[in-house]
Design a protein around this motif. Structure first.
Motif, mmCIF file in Angstrom:
data_model
loop_
_atom_site.group_PDB
_atom_site.id
_atom_site.type_symbol
_atom_site.label_atom_id
_atom_site.label_comp_id
_atom_site.label_asym_id
_atom_site.label_seq_id
_atom_site.Cartn_x
_atom_site.Cartn_y
_atom_site.Cartn_z
ATOM 1 N N VAL A 49 -14.349 -26.717 25.818
ATOM 2 C CA VAL A 49 -13.869 -26.096 24.586
ATOM 3 C C VAL A 49 -13.464 -27.167 23.568
ATOM 4 C CG1 VAL A 49 -12.059 -24.623 23.600
ATOM 5 C CG2 VAL A 49 -13.156 -23.980 25.762
ATOM 6 N N GLN A 56 -14.850 -20.570 23.734
ATOM 7 C CA GLN A 56 -13.700 -20.208 24.542
ATOM 8 C C GLN A 56 -14.097 -20.242 26.015
ATOM 9 O OE1 GLN A 56 -12.500 -16.315 23.310
ATOM 10 N NE2 GLN A 56 -14.386 -15.323 23.981
ATOM 11 N N SER A 58 -12.742 -18.852 30.117
ATOM 12 C CA SER A 58 -11.796 -18.057 30.909
ATOM 13 C C SER A 58 -12.080 -18.283 32.386
ATOM 14 C CB SER A 58 -11.891 -16.570 30.562
ATOM 15 O OG SER A 58 -13.164 -16.058 30.927
ATOM 16 N N ARG A 75 -7.204 -18.370 29.861
ATOM 17 C CA ARG A 75 -8.132 -18.381 28.737
ATOM 18 C C ARG A 75 -7.823 -19.590 27.863
ATOM 19 N NH1 ARG A 75 -6.635 -12.923 29.177
ATOM 20 N NH2 ARG A 75 -8.373 -11.526 29.730
ATOM 21 N N THR A 77 -8.825 -21.200 24.131
ATOM 22 C CA THR A 77 -9.443 -20.860 22.847
ATOM 23 C C THR A 77 -9.224 -22.006 21.860
ATOM 24 O OG1 THR A 77 -8.927 -18.537 23.258
ATOM 25 C CG2 THR A 77 -9.588 -19.129 21.020
ATOM 26 N N ARG A 78 -10.285 -22.347 21.121
ATOM 27 C CA ARG A 78 -10.219 -23.470 20.172
ATOM 28 C C ARG A 78 -9.973 -22.945 18.756
ATOM 29 N NH1 ARG A 78 -14.921 -25.051 20.813
ATOM 30 N NH2 ARG A 78 -15.858 -24.246 18.897
#
Length: 321
Positions: A49, A56, A58, A75, A77-78
């Motif tokens: 990521v 993203q 997970s 998770r 997330t960028r």
């Protein structure tokens, strides 16, 4: 944040600051034990990521404690901000869902096991029905005036069908010659029925006739060296190995008529086979039916001979009178 620190405190995290300022990926890389595999996978995903290989990432992972089974989903997330790339990781407790999934999976497995058990019972019932019908057909033939060869043909047909064999041969012992002659056959190759000297199977049949008990050879190729027929020349040994690729399992059943060995029945299987007690009992039953058919044929011959003698005596009396 509060939830992060609270979780750490509840699960024995020794860092009072909750790990603030530490290298998250380095900690994941250094993990050991049961958690090392998901931690390494998490580190790889976060790096992907960060490197913009993934938008993203997970990962579901177990995180059990002594008194409770737990599962989480992480998770990553960028976000692109004015000051550069930021990555947020979150960990959500999904234990309730995982437990529900496990219950559902167990229910499916139990339902499938019940279905298979019911299918097995259905197949067994169908097999019993077919056996009963097949035996009924043979019994009807035994009670009819059909010639012996027709009745024996029917027995070999039903034995082949009921026992799932590739071939069936019914043989008569020729005591003076010490050989066996074919009385009836189903599925046997023409060269066999024609009397070709095939160097396996006959040994098992002889043992069955001598001991008056069934003799099984689950794997012909593995037992070739145990067959007394193999005291042979090289050519017949090679022939035996060839036939062992055609008939890979054998079951020999003696046929006795009025406590005297008449011959036997050989059941030939295309694949090696471990013979169950049901296989042997059914094969013996077909052998007994063959014996009954032979005995009935002998009795009919005796009745016909007695009738012919009585008729000749009657004619002789009339001529004398």
């Amino acid at each position: 944040n509060d939830s992060w620190r609270r979780f750490g405190q509840e699960n024995g995290l020794s860092w009072g600051d909750g790990g603030l300022g530490r290298n998250y990926l380095a900690v994941a890389d250094a993990s050991a034990g049961e958690s090392s595999s998901p931690a390494s996978e998490a580190a790889r995903g976060i790096r992907a990521v960060i490197g913009e290989e993934l938008d993203q990432f997970s990962l579901e992972y177990p995180c059990h404690c002594p008194g409770e089974k737990r599962w989480f989903v992480m998770r990553a997330t960028r976000f692109q901000t004015g000051t550069g790339i930021r990555v947020v990781t979150s960990h959500e407790n999904i234990t309730e869902r995982k437990l529900a999934e496990q219950l559902l999976q167990r229910a499916k497995e139990e339902a499938e096991a019940a279905r298979q058990e019911e299918e097995q019972r259905r197949l067994e019932a169908e097999q019993r029905r077919q056996i009963a019908e097949g035996l009924g057909d043979v019994l009807a033939a035994l009670n009819s005036d059909q010639p012996l060869d027709k009745v024996l043909d029917l027995i070999t047909i039903q034995a082949r069908r009921m026992l799932g064999t590739r071939s069936v041969g019914l043989y008569r012992l020729e005591e003076e010659a010490g050989t066996q002659s074919v009385q009836a056959a189903q599925g046997l190759l023409l060269t066999y029925v024609a009397g070709a000297n095939i160097p396996f199977g006959q040994g098992a049949l002889r043992r069955a006739m001598v001991t008056q008990t069934p003799v099984g050879v689950p794997d012909v190729a593995a037992h070739l060296s145990d067959d007394s027929d193999l005291v042979l020349d090289g050519e017949r040994r090679a022939r035996a190995r060839h036939w062992a690729t055609v008939y890979q399992g054998l079951l020999a059943v003696p046929i006795c008529v009025q406590n005297q060995v008449y011959g036997g029945m050989l059941l030939y299987y295309a694949q090696p086979r471990d013979f169950s007690s049901e296989d042997i009992e059914l094969a013996v039953l077909f052998g007994d039916q063959a014996a009954l058919a032979i005995e009935n044929a002998r009795l009919r011959d005796q009745v016909e001979q007695a009738a012919a003698i009585a008729e000749r005596n009657r004619l002789a009396r009339e001529l004398h009178d």
